[in-house]
Design an enzyme around this catalytic site. Structure first.
Site, PDB file in Angstrom:
ATOM      1  N   CYS A 121       0.836  -1.191   0.000  1.00  0.00           N
ATOM      2  CA  CYS A 121       0.000   0.000   0.000  1.00  0.00           C
ATOM      3  C   CYS A 121       0.882   1.257   0.000  1.00  0.00           C
ATOM      4  CB  CYS A 121      -0.973  -0.043   1.177  1.00  0.00           C
ATOM      5  SG  CYS A 121      -2.403   1.043   0.988  1.00  0.00           S
ATOM      6  N   HIS A 133      -3.357  -5.804   1.057  1.00  0.00           N
ATOM      7  CA  HIS A 133      -2.658  -6.045   2.318  1.00  0.00           C
ATOM      8  C   HIS A 133      -2.590  -7.537   2.661  1.00  0.00           C
ATOM      9  CE1 HIS A 133      -2.377  -1.850   3.887  1.00  0.00           C
ATOM     10  NE2 HIS A 133      -3.386  -1.659   3.048  1.00  0.00           N
ATOM     11  N   GLU A 150      -0.738  -8.917   4.833  1.00  0.00           N
ATOM     12  CA  GLU A 150      -0.551  -9.070   6.283  1.00  0.00           C
ATOM     13  C   GLU A 150      -1.882  -9.066   7.032  1.00  0.00           C
ATOM     14  OE1 GLU A 150      -0.849  -4.635   5.784  1.00  0.00           O
ATOM     15  OE2 GLU A 150      -0.068  -6.327   4.627  1.00  0.00           O
TER      16      GLU A 150
END
Length: 227
Positions: free
Chosen positions: A86, A194, A196
């Protein structure tokens, strides 16, 4: 394997990144504050999402001048795996490590939801755990994730097989629905979604975990000798 998570003023995904590495992979990880000047001793570098320096001027435009950024460029030049997610992707573009630029989403709205990604290239150290053409679910959270590049750059990305992920649908206006790209050498990945935030089914998807597992496996295959 030991990871560095770069922390900038305005970072807000650094804790998620740290959790993915320490709690899901069981690997070593440390926060590295933006005023540091060295990444020696780290095997991989993670530049997380957020709103570094408030995203003033342009996303990542101020962060590129942080003291730690020459060390990030050095790590990339040395062939270490560098992942920018990002805002981290935007910073890598500002540093000139990755091509292209990010514009406002086509509808001028912030998008925050799970999206479908297509694995376009599974021959990178970030994507080797996936199948080519595999559909995965990973959340996005951005207002300026509309990837843009000129025709020559796009042709080069396609020719060099640098497009790692595309969106299943045109969510933000990105050229060719591009969601993530690598550098020519293949050791740097920038992506707007994302991973994660998709490392445990309790979060709605664990599809992002394979990305981090791929990094570790490829590093071990290269650096760890077994009898």
């Amino acid at each position: 394997m030991k990871f560095a998570v770069i922390v900038l003023p305005g970072s807000n995904c650094d804790i998620d990144m740290y959790h993915a590495i320490q709690d899901e992979l069981g690997e070593q990880v440390e926060y590295v504050w933006h005023d540091e000047t060295s990444l020696d001793g780290f095997d991989g570098v993670l530049v997380p999402g957020g709103f570094s320096y408030g995203d003033y001027l342009r996303c990542g435009a101020i962060a590129r001048f942080s003291n730690i950024m020459p060390a990030v460029k050095k790590a990339a030049a040395e062939g270490k795996p560098v992942l920018g997610v990002c805002n981290g992707f935007q910073i890598l573009q500002e540093l000139g490590i990755l091509p292209g630029a990010m514009r406002r989403n086509k509808d001028l709205k912030f998008i925050c939801r799970p999206v479908e990604l297509i694995v376009e290239n599974n021959e990178t150290q970030f994507t080797s755990g996936y199948q080519k053409g595999e559909s995965i679910s990973v959340p996005v959270a951005h207002g300026e994730g509309n990837f843009y590049c000129d025709e020559d750059t796009l042709a080069k990305l396609i020719e060099n097989n640098q497009i790692a992920f595309t969106y299943g649908d045109d969510i933000n206006g990105s050229v060719n629905r591009i969601a993530g790209i690598t550098n020519e050498e293949g050791n740097v990945l920038g992506m707007m979604p994302h991973p994660e935030r998709a490392v445990d089914s309790l979060l709605g998807s664990a599809d992002g975990l394979k990305l981090f597992q791929s990094i570790v496996k490829n590093w071990r295959d290269t650096h760890v000798t077994t009898a």
